[in-house]
Design a protein around this motif. Structure first.
Motif, mmCIF file in Angstrom:
data_model
loop_
_atom_site.group_PDB
_atom_site.id
_atom_site.type_symbol
_atom_site.label_atom_id
_atom_site.label_comp_id
_atom_site.label_asym_id
_atom_site.label_seq_id
_atom_site.Cartn_x
_atom_site.Cartn_y
_atom_site.Cartn_z
ATOM 1 N N ALA A 76 9.566 -1.994 -1.123
ATOM 2 C CA ALA A 76 10.168 -2.980 -0.221
ATOM 3 C C ALA A 76 10.011 -4.389 -0.790
ATOM 4 C CB ALA A 76 9.523 -2.889 1.158
ATOM 5 N N PHE A 77 8.853 -4.698 -1.348
ATOM 6 C CA PHE A 77 8.627 -6.024 -1.913
ATOM 7 C C PHE A 77 9.571 -6.275 -3.081
ATOM 8 C CE2 PHE A 77 6.627 -9.474 -4.133
ATOM 9 C CZ PHE A 77 6.091 -10.245 -3.105
ATOM 10 N N LEU A 78 9.720 -5.292 -3.948
ATOM 11 C CA LEU A 78 10.598 -5.454 -5.112
ATOM 12 C C LEU A 78 12.066 -5.611 -4.710
ATOM 13 C CD1 LEU A 78 9.002 -2.898 -7.576
ATOM 14 C CD2 LEU A 78 8.969 -5.387 -7.751
ATOM 15 N N GLU A 79 12.424 -5.069 -3.560
ATOM 16 C CA GLU A 79 13.796 -5.206 -3.064
ATOM 17 C C GLU A 79 13.971 -6.439 -2.183
ATOM 18 O OE1 GLU A 79 14.698 -1.454 -1.220
ATOM 19 O OE2 GLU A 79 14.862 -0.431 -3.159
ATOM 20 N N GLY A 80 12.909 -7.268 -2.069
ATOM 21 C CA GLY A 80 13.003 -8.515 -1.314
ATOM 22 C C GLY A 80 12.715 -8.400 0.163
ATOM 23 N N ARG A 81 12.272 -7.250 0.622
ATOM 24 C CA ARG A 81 11.964 -7.048 2.038
ATOM 25 C C ARG A 81 10.460 -7.260 2.247
ATOM 26 N NH1 ARG A 81 14.400 -2.122 0.723
ATOM 27 N NH2 ARG A 81 12.616 -1.048 1.628
ATOM 28 N N VAL A 82 10.037 -8.530 2.216
ATOM 29 C CA VAL A 82 8.618 -8.880 2.221
ATOM 30 C C VAL A 82 7.946 -8.512 3.545
ATOM 31 C CG1 VAL A 82 6.978 -10.777 1.939
ATOM 32 C CG2 VAL A 82 9.056 -10.702 0.550
ATOM 33 N N VAL A 83 8.613 -8.766 4.656
ATOM 34 C CA VAL A 83 8.026 -8.446 5.963
ATOM 35 C C VAL A 83 7.833 -6.938 6.107
ATOM 36 C CG1 VAL A 83 8.386 -8.573 8.463
ATOM 37 C CG2 VAL A 83 8.963 -10.529 7.017
ATOM 38 N N ASN A 112 1.842 -1.869 4.077
ATOM 39 C CA ASN A 112 0.475 -2.039 3.570
ATOM 40 C C ASN A 112 0.250 -3.531 3.337
ATOM 41 O OD1 ASN A 112 -1.904 -2.145 1.898
ATOM 42 N ND2 ASN A 112 -1.636 0.043 1.554
ATOM 43 N N PRO A 113 -0.330 -4.233 4.322
ATOM 44 C CA PRO A 113 -0.467 -5.682 4.228
ATOM 45 C C PRO A 113 -1.283 -6.152 3.027
ATOM 46 C CG PRO A 113 -1.268 -4.876 6.353
ATOM 47 C CD PRO A 113 -0.835 -3.702 5.572
ATOM 48 N N LEU A 114 -2.331 -5.435 2.679
ATOM 49 C CA LEU A 114 -3.174 -5.864 1.559
ATOM 50 C C LEU A 114 -2.424 -5.770 0.242
ATOM 51 C CD1 LEU A 114 -5.942 -6.938 0.831
ATOM 52 C CD2 LEU A 114 -6.718 -4.584 0.574
ATOM 53 N N LEU A 115 -1.661 -4.708 0.054
ATOM 54 C CA LEU A 115 -0.884 -4.585 -1.172
ATOM 55 C C LEU A 115 0.200 -5.657 -1.226
ATOM 56 C CD1 LEU A 115 -0.253 -2.492 -3.693
ATOM 57 C CD2 LEU A 115 1.863 -2.444 -2.388
ATOM 58 N N ALA A 116 0.868 -5.916 -0.113
ATOM 59 C CA ALA A 116 1.909 -6.945 -0.080
ATOM 60 C C ALA A 116 1.318 -8.308 -0.426
ATOM 61 C CB ALA A 116 2.580 -6.984 1.292
ATOM 62 N N LEU A 117 0.141 -8.608 0.101
ATOM 63 C CA LEU A 117 -0.520 -9.872 -0.210
ATOM 64 C C LEU A 117 -0.910 -9.936 -1.686
ATOM 65 C CD1 LEU A 117 -1.647 -12.525 0.941
ATOM 66 C CD2 LEU A 117 -3.788 -11.302 1.357
ATOM 67 N N ALA A 118 -1.404 -8.834 -2.235
ATOM 68 C CA ALA A 118 -1.787 -8.801 -3.647
ATOM 69 C C ALA A 118 -0.573 -8.985 -4.559
ATOM 70 C CB ALA A 118 -2.499 -7.487 -3.967
ATOM 71 N N VAL A 119 0.533 -8.320 -4.247
ATOM 72 C CA VAL A 119 1.744 -8.460 -5.058
ATOM 73 C C VAL A 119 2.268 -9.883 -4.967
ATOM 74 C CG1 VAL A 119 4.161 -7.742 -5.283
ATOM 75 C CG2 VAL A 119 2.382 -6.031 -4.971
ATOM 76 N N PHE A 120 2.261 -10.464 -3.763
ATOM 77 C CA PHE A 120 2.709 -11.844 -3.605
ATOM 78 C C PHE A 120 1.828 -12.780 -4.430
ATOM 79 C CE2 PHE A 120 2.578 -15.963 -1.493
ATOM 80 C CZ PHE A 120 3.924 -16.297 -1.531
ATOM 81 N N GLY A 121 0.516 -12.582 -4.388
ATOM 82 C CA GLY A 121 -0.404 -13.406 -5.175
ATOM 83 C C GLY A 121 -0.185 -13.249 -6.665
ATOM 84 N N PHE A 122 0.077 -12.035 -7.103
ATOM 85 C CA PHE A 122 0.332 -11.768 -8.515
ATOM 86 C C PHE A 122 1.603 -12.476 -8.980
ATOM 87 C CE2 PHE A 122 2.064 -9.090 -11.945
ATOM 88 C CZ PHE A 122 1.001 -9.129 -12.825
#
Length: 101
Positions: free
Chosen positions: A30-37, A43-53
């Motif tokens: 979802a993050f890679l496709e731009g669907r951040v929410v 998985n909030p922790l993974l989404a936060l880690a990917v955003f930080g990366f």
């Protein structure tokens, strides 16, 4: 779409209890496709880690060009950092348990 390429979580399939990384594949996709929410929902922790990366990848060159110092691995990671990491993992798992991942 990545989901057909991977199986389901063995722990969740056997016990009904989500593991610490349940939803990580769906969140990354979802993050890679731009669907951040949506990524944060899975998985909030993974989404936060990917955003930080990703943010770090853009901000680090600016930091260096502005005269910032390179971080030294192994320094400054004391007890507070370990407590924060364990708290983040536990909080994420509690969220996954409450959501029923």
């Amino acid at each position: 779409m990545l989901l057909p390429l991977v199986g389901s979580c063995p722990l969740h399939a056997a016990t009904g209890i989500p593991c610490l990384s349940c939803g990580a594949t769906r969140a990354a996709e979802a993050f890679l496709e731009g669907r951040v929410v949506e990524a944060a929902f899975y998985n909030p922790l993974l989404a936060l880690a990917v955003f930080g990366f990703v943010a770090g990848g853009f901000l680090f060159p600016v930091w260096i060009l502005a005269g910032g110092r390179l971080p030294v691995p192994g320094r400054g990671h004391g007890r507070a950092a370990r407590v924060a990491a364990v708290t983040a993992l536990a909080g994420n798992w509690i969220y996954l348990l409450a959501r029923g991942a």
